[in-house]
Design a protein around this motif. Structure first.
Motif, PDB file in Angstrom:
ATOM      1  N   UNK A  35       0.817  -1.222   0.000  1.00  0.00           N
ATOM      2  CA  UNK A  35       0.000   0.000   0.000  1.00  0.00           C
ATOM      3  C   UNK A  35       0.851   1.273   0.000  1.00  0.00           C
ATOM      4  N   UNK A  36       1.812   1.376  -0.897  1.00  0.00           N
ATOM      5  CA  UNK A  36       2.637   2.592  -0.918  1.00  0.00           C
ATOM      6  C   UNK A  36       1.932   3.733  -1.642  1.00  0.00           C
ATOM      7  N   UNK A  37       2.436   4.942  -1.407  1.00  0.00           N
ATOM      8  CA  UNK A  37       2.053   6.090  -2.232  1.00  0.00           C
ATOM      9  C   UNK A  37       3.153   6.220  -3.271  1.00  0.00           C
ATOM     10  N   UNK A  38       2.758   6.124  -4.533  1.00  0.00           N
ATOM     11  CA  UNK A  38       3.733   6.153  -5.617  1.00  0.00           C
ATOM     12  C   UNK A  38       3.524   7.383  -6.490  1.00  0.00           C
ATOM     13  N   UNK A  39       4.640   7.854  -7.045  1.00  0.00           N
ATOM     14  CA  UNK A  39       4.612   9.034  -7.904  1.00  0.00           C
ATOM     15  C   UNK A  39       5.476   8.782  -9.132  1.00  0.00           C
ATOM     16  N   UNK A  40       5.024   9.317 -10.253  1.00  0.00           N
ATOM     17  CA  UNK A  40       5.783   9.281 -11.499  1.00  0.00           C
ATOM     18  C   UNK A  40       6.248  10.687 -11.846  1.00  0.00           C
ATOM     19  N   UNK A  41       7.479  10.792 -12.233  1.00  0.00           N
ATOM     20  CA  UNK A  41       8.037  12.049 -12.712  1.00  0.00           C
ATOM     21  C   UNK A  41       7.740  12.142 -14.199  1.00  0.00           C
ATOM     22  N   UNK A  42       7.265  13.306 -14.644  1.00  0.00           N
ATOM     23  CA  UNK A  42       6.845  13.467 -16.037  1.00  0.00           C
ATOM     24  C   UNK A  42       7.633  14.615 -16.682  1.00  0.00           C
ATOM     25  N   UNK A  43       8.128  14.353 -17.895  1.00  0.00           N
ATOM     26  CA  UNK A  43       8.804  15.402 -18.668  1.00  0.00           C
ATOM     27  C   UNK A  43       8.327  15.300 -20.112  1.00  0.00           C
ATOM     28  N   UNK A  44       7.783  16.377 -20.628  1.00  0.00           N
ATOM     29  CA  UNK A  44       7.292  16.423 -22.015  1.00  0.00           C
ATOM     30  C   UNK A  44       6.399  15.223 -22.333  1.00  0.00           C
ATOM     31  N   UNK A  45       5.420  14.983 -21.456  1.00  0.00           N
ATOM     32  CA  UNK A  45       4.438  13.904 -21.617  1.00  0.00           C
ATOM     33  C   UNK A  45       5.027  12.492 -21.612  1.00  0.00           C
ATOM     34  N   UNK A  46       6.244  12.339 -21.052  1.00  0.00           N
ATOM     35  CA  UNK A  46       6.861  11.022 -20.911  1.00  0.00           C
ATOM     36  C   UNK A  46       7.175  10.783 -19.442  1.00  0.00           C
ATOM     37  N   UNK A  47       6.993   9.551 -19.003  1.00  0.00           N
ATOM     38  CA  UNK A  47       7.360   9.184 -17.638  1.00  0.00           C
ATOM     39  C   UNK A  47       8.866   8.961 -17.601  1.00  0.00           C
ATOM     40  N   UNK A  48       9.521   9.636 -16.652  1.00  0.00           N
ATOM     41  CA  UNK A  48      10.984   9.557 -16.610  1.00  0.00           C
ATOM     42  C   UNK A  48      11.539   9.181 -15.237  1.00  0.00           C
ATOM     43  N   UNK A  49      10.684   9.055 -14.221  1.00  0.00           N
ATOM     44  CA  UNK A  49      11.217   8.748 -12.901  1.00  0.00           C
ATOM     45  C   UNK A  49      10.161   8.230 -11.951  1.00  0.00           C
ATOM     46  N   UNK A  50      10.634   7.697 -10.831  1.00  0.00           N
ATOM     47  CA  UNK A  50       9.742   7.104  -9.834  1.00  0.00           C
ATOM     48  C   UNK A  50      10.193   7.479  -8.429  1.00  0.00           C
ATOM     49  N   UNK A  51       9.255   7.499  -7.510  1.00  0.00           N
ATOM     50  CA  UNK A  51       9.556   7.559  -6.079  1.00  0.00           C
ATOM     51  C   UNK A  51       8.340   7.022  -5.340  1.00  0.00           C
ATOM     52  N   UNK A  52       8.619   6.369  -4.217  1.00  0.00           N
ATOM     53  CA  UNK A  52       7.567   5.730  -3.440  1.00  0.00           C
ATOM     54  C   UNK A  52       7.758   6.103  -1.970  1.00  0.00           C
ATOM     55  N   UNK A  53       6.662   6.361  -1.276  1.00  0.00           N
ATOM     56  CA  UNK A  53       6.705   6.665   0.158  1.00  0.00           C
ATOM     57  C   UNK A  53       5.736   5.742   0.885  1.00  0.00           C
ATOM     58  N   UNK A  54       6.170   5.278   2.054  1.00  0.00           N
ATOM     59  CA  UNK A  54       5.368   4.326   2.819  1.00  0.00           C
ATOM     60  C   UNK A  54       5.547   4.629   4.300  1.00  0.00           C
ATOM     61  N   UNK A  55       4.474   4.536   5.043  1.00  0.00           N
ATOM     62  CA  UNK A  55       4.576   4.654   6.490  1.00  0.00           C
ATOM     63  C   UNK A  55       5.410   3.483   7.014  1.00  0.00           C
ATOM     64  N   UNK A  56       6.407   3.792   7.844  1.00  0.00           N
ATOM     65  CA  UNK A  56       7.280   2.749   8.382  1.00  0.00           C
ATOM     66  C   UNK A  56       6.708   2.281   9.715  1.00  0.00           C
ATOM     67  N   UNK A  57       6.149   1.073   9.714  1.00  0.00           N
ATOM     68  CA  UNK A  57       5.530   0.547  10.935  1.00  0.00           C
ATOM     69  C   UNK A  57       6.130  -0.779  11.354  1.00  0.00           C
ATOM     70  N   UNK A  58       6.088  -1.762  10.484  1.00  0.00           N
ATOM     71  CA  UNK A  58       6.633  -3.071  10.858  1.00  0.00           C
ATOM     72  C   UNK A  58       7.746  -3.456   9.899  1.00  0.00           C
ATOM     73  N   UNK A  59       8.821  -4.043  10.440  1.00  0.00           N
ATOM     74  CA  UNK A  59       9.956  -4.427   9.586  1.00  0.00           C
ATOM     75  C   UNK A  59       9.562  -5.366   8.449  1.00  0.00           C
ATOM     76  N   UNK A  60       8.594  -6.244   8.711  1.00  0.00           N
ATOM     77  CA  UNK A  60       8.192  -7.236   7.696  1.00  0.00           C
ATOM     78  C   UNK A  60       7.570  -6.589   6.464  1.00  0.00           C
ATOM     79  N   UNK A  61       7.005  -5.380   6.624  1.00  0.00           N
ATOM     80  CA  UNK A  61       6.360  -4.708   5.490  1.00  0.00           C
ATOM     81  C   UNK A  61       7.197  -3.558   4.937  1.00  0.00           C
ATOM     82  N   UNK A  62       8.450  -3.510   5.342  1.00  0.00           N
ATOM     83  CA  UNK A  62       9.315  -2.408   4.921  1.00  0.00           C
ATOM     84  C   UNK A  62      10.240  -2.840   3.792  1.00  0.00           C
ATOM     85  N   UNK A  63      10.219  -2.099   2.697  1.00  0.00           N
ATOM     86  CA  UNK A  63      11.161  -2.360   1.608  1.00  0.00           C
ATOM     87  C   UNK A  63      12.583  -1.992   2.030  1.00  0.00           C
TER      88      UNK A  63
END
Length: 198
Positions: A35-63
């Motif tokens: 259940x992460x929050x994901x974002x795509x970086x966009x340049x000139x209508x093309x996807x060029x990057x990624x980043x993901x944020x997640x609440x850090x709660x339990x080690x088993x669910x942490x990337x």
């Protein structure tokens, strides 16, 4: 410019970009939190990057925990409202063109939305050195370590308000933040907590 990942197509492009980055850097594609929050970086209508944020709660669910045992680190234990940053990538053809400012703006906005107090991450040694060269208040919590035979990782923590204040003090980051209406509304809403100067 960036967009939140919401549709199946968005998820496809996110995973495609991150998969390409993993292949290029010989990284394992880790998916422990669904259940992460994901974002795509966009340049000139093309996807060029990624980043993901997640609440850090339990080690088993942490990337991030897959790469470094944050839950066992004394500098992480006891922190509240901790979020992890992961899957940060910029496509090879778009690097070195100031795109990192856009990724930083995503993290700025997300932190204000969720009221994060801390970010944790495993960053490459090169990224760590770059952020330190900007005077960014990124704190290593342990020695660097080999992620693979090409990459060194540094486990870090970032105090969100110190990070936001520092970002806003740098003109190139401030210009991007001021150009985003949503970021400006969040700054106004949180003005008592953030001491932003020019």
């Amino acid at each position: 410019m960036f967009q939140r990942v919401q549709t199946k197509e968005d998820h496809f492009w996110f995973e495609q970009l991150w998969g390409d980055f993993c292949e290029e850097r010989n990284l394992m594609f880790v998916e422990r939190n669904l259940t992460p929050s994901r974002f795509l970086l966009v340049e000139e209508n093309h996807y060029i990057g990624t980043v993901e944020c997640i609440s850090y709660k339990t080690p088993e669910q942490s990337n991030s925990e897959f790469f470094y045992p944050f839950s066992e680190n004394e500098y992480i234990q006891g922190l509240k409202n901790v979020y992890e940053i992961g899957k940060l990538s910029i496509a090879k053809t778009s690097r070195g063109r100031g795109q990192f400012k856009q990724l930083a703006t995503i993290l700025f906005i997300y932190a204000l939305e969720v009221k994060a107090e801390w970010y944790i991450a495993v960053v490459t040694k090169r990224m760590y050195m770059y952020l330190r060269s900007l005077g960014f208040p990124i704190e290593p919590i342990d020695d660097s370590f080999a992620i693979n035979d090409k990459l060194q990782g540094v486990p870090v923590r970032i105090h969100v308000m110190k990070g936001l204040t520092h970002m806003y003090s740098l003109k190139e980051f401030r210009d991007v933040i001021q150009g985003n209406a949503h970021a400006q509304a969040l700054i106004k809403e949180n003005s008592k907590k953030i001491m932003l100067t020019r």
